[in-house]
Motif scaffolding. Sequence first.
Motif, PDB file in Angstrom:
ATOM      1  N   ALA A  87      45.597  34.446  13.390  1.00  0.00           N
ATOM      2  CA  ALA A  87      45.982  35.822  13.707  1.00  0.00           C
ATOM      3  C   ALA A  87      44.962  36.754  13.066  1.00  0.00           C
ATOM      4  O   ALA A  87      44.704  36.660  11.875  1.00  0.00           O
ATOM      5  N   CYS A  88      44.386  37.635  13.858  1.00  0.00           N
ATOM      6  CA  CYS A  88      43.355  38.557  13.365  1.00  0.00           C
ATOM      7  C   CYS A  88      43.973  39.942  13.206  1.00  0.00           C
ATOM      8  O   CYS A  88      44.145  40.667  14.196  1.00  0.00           O
ATOM      9  N   PRO A  89      44.319  40.328  11.973  1.00  0.00           N
ATOM     10  CA  PRO A  89      45.027  41.585  11.729  1.00  0.00           C
ATOM     11  C   PRO A  89      44.090  42.785  11.707  1.00  0.00           C
ATOM     12  O   PRO A  89      42.863  42.653  11.720  1.00  0.00           O
ATOM     13  N   VAL A  90      44.676  43.956  11.646  1.00  0.00           N
ATOM     14  CA  VAL A  90      43.933  45.213  11.654  1.00  0.00           C
ATOM     15  C   VAL A  90      42.865  45.257  10.556  1.00  0.00           C
ATOM     16  O   VAL A  90      41.785  45.806  10.757  1.00  0.00           O
ATOM     17  N   GLU A  91      43.153  44.661   9.424  1.00  0.00           N
ATOM     18  CA  GLU A  91      42.206  44.694   8.301  1.00  0.00           C
ATOM     19  C   GLU A  91      40.877  44.032   8.632  1.00  0.00           C
ATOM     20  O   GLU A  91      39.881  44.278   7.963  1.00  0.00           O
ATOM     21  N   GLU A  92      40.842  43.189   9.643  1.00  0.00           N
ATOM     22  CA  GLU A  92      39.620  42.477  10.013  1.00  0.00           C
ATOM     23  C   GLU A  92      38.741  43.259  10.993  1.00  0.00           C
ATOM     24  O   GLU A  92      37.603  42.858  11.262  1.00  0.00           O
ATOM     25  N   ALA A  93      39.236  44.361  11.537  1.00  0.00           N
ATOM     26  CA  ALA A  93      38.458  45.126  12.518  1.00  0.00           C
ATOM     27  C   ALA A  93      37.167  45.658  11.911  1.00  0.00           C
ATOM     28  O   ALA A  93      36.103  45.599  12.538  1.00  0.00           O
ATOM     29  N   GLU A  94      37.230  46.157  10.710  1.00  0.00           N
ATOM     30  CA  GLU A  94      36.029  46.687  10.057  1.00  0.00           C
ATOM     31  C   GLU A  94      35.009  45.580   9.812  1.00  0.00           C
ATOM     32  O   GLU A  94      33.811  45.775  10.022  1.00  0.00           O
ATOM     33  N   THR A  95      35.471  44.411   9.406  1.00  0.00           N
ATOM     34  CA  THR A  95      34.574  43.271   9.198  1.00  0.00           C
ATOM     35  C   THR A  95      33.891  42.881  10.496  1.00  0.00           C
ATOM     36  O   THR A  95      32.674  42.675  10.547  1.00  0.00           O
ATOM     37  N   LEU A  96      34.672  42.789  11.573  1.00  0.00           N
ATOM     38  CA  LEU A  96      34.112  42.431  12.869  1.00  0.00           C
ATOM     39  C   LEU A  96      33.069  43.458  13.310  1.00  0.00           C
ATOM     40  O   LEU A  96      31.966  43.094  13.737  1.00  0.00           O
ATOM     41  N   ALA A  97      33.401  44.723  13.211  1.00  0.00           N
ATOM     42  CA  ALA A  97      32.466  45.774  13.612  1.00  0.00           C
ATOM     43  C   ALA A  97      31.190  45.723  12.772  1.00  0.00           C
ATOM     44  O   ALA A  97      30.078  45.827  13.314  1.00  0.00           O
ATOM     45  N   ALA A  98      31.318  45.554  11.472  1.00  0.00           N
ATOM     46  CA  ALA A  98      30.143  45.512  10.593  1.00  0.00           C
ATOM     47  C   ALA A  98      29.235  44.343  10.944  1.00  0.00           C
ATOM     48  O   ALA A  98      28.010  44.487  10.990  1.00  0.00           O
ATOM     49  N   ALA A 156      39.840  29.710  18.553  1.00  0.00           N
ATOM     50  CA  ALA A 156      40.858  29.451  17.530  1.00  0.00           C
ATOM     51  C   ALA A 156      41.692  30.687  17.200  1.00  0.00           C
ATOM     52  O   ALA A 156      42.544  30.639  16.324  1.00  0.00           O
ATOM     53  N   CYS A 157      41.447  31.780  17.900  1.00  0.00           N
ATOM     54  CA  CYS A 157      42.192  33.019  17.661  1.00  0.00           C
ATOM     55  C   CYS A 157      43.565  32.909  18.319  1.00  0.00           C
ATOM     56  O   CYS A 157      43.669  32.618  19.508  1.00  0.00           O
ATOM     57  N   THR A 158      44.607  33.161  17.542  1.00  0.00           N
ATOM     58  CA  THR A 158      45.958  33.088  18.096  1.00  0.00           C
ATOM     59  C   THR A 158      46.581  34.457  18.310  1.00  0.00           C
ATOM     60  O   THR A 158      47.646  34.559  18.907  1.00  0.00           O
ATOM     61  N   GLY A 159      45.930  35.499  17.822  1.00  0.00           N
ATOM     62  CA  GLY A 159      46.436  36.857  17.999  1.00  0.00           C
ATOM     63  C   GLY A 159      45.389  37.873  17.598  1.00  0.00           C
ATOM     64  O   GLY A 159      44.710  37.694  16.594  1.00  0.00           O
ATOM     65  N   LEU A 160      45.236  38.921  18.404  1.00  0.00           N
ATOM     66  CA  LEU A 160      44.267  39.975  18.127  1.00  0.00           C
ATOM     67  C   LEU A 160      44.989  41.308  17.971  1.00  0.00           C
ATOM     68  O   LEU A 160      45.710  41.729  18.879  1.00  0.00           O
ATOM     69  N   HIS A 161      44.794  41.958  16.847  1.00  0.00           N
ATOM     70  CA  HIS A 161      45.314  43.316  16.691  1.00  0.00           C
ATOM     71  C   HIS A 161      44.517  44.219  17.625  1.00  0.00           C
ATOM     72  O   HIS A 161      43.347  43.969  17.914  1.00  0.00           O
ATOM     73  N   THR A 162      45.140  45.274  18.102  1.00  0.00           N
ATOM     74  CA  THR A 162      44.455  46.164  19.041  1.00  0.00           C
ATOM     75  C   THR A 162      43.201  46.802  18.451  1.00  0.00           C
ATOM     76  O   THR A 162      42.292  47.176  19.192  1.00  0.00           O
ATOM     77  N   ALA A 163      43.106  46.904  17.136  1.00  0.00           N
ATOM     78  CA  ALA A 163      41.884  47.446  16.520  1.00  0.00           C
ATOM     79  C   ALA A 163      40.698  46.518  16.778  1.00  0.00           C
ATOM     80  O   ALA A 163      39.580  46.981  17.041  1.00  0.00           O
TER      81      ALA A 163
END
Length: 86
Positions: free
Chosen positions: A15-26, A40-47
């Motif tokens: 599960a990829c929570p909102v807190e990971e959006a900044e990491t992904l963008a960076a 392997a992603c089981t869930g994506l936050h909308t961010a």
Amino acid sequence: MSVRRDGELIRLEGACPVEEAETLAALLLAEPGLGVEWSACTGLHTALVQVLLRLRPPLHGTCGDPFAARWLAPVLAAPRAPSEPG
């Protein structure tokens, strides 16, 4: 950690929570052209969805989140419209 760099890919796992959006963008902004492996992603936050829609990285595999695989993957695979910022 659900977003991590692994060589020439960024892996989204579990599960990829909102807190990971900044990491992904960076990661994507630091090295444009890096691919995203999301099998392997089981869930994506909308961010994270917003980051993927804005930066449009190459995607590898089929997303493990059924909703993203069904609705998001085709949008990300389509070419940008001429009016979309690139």
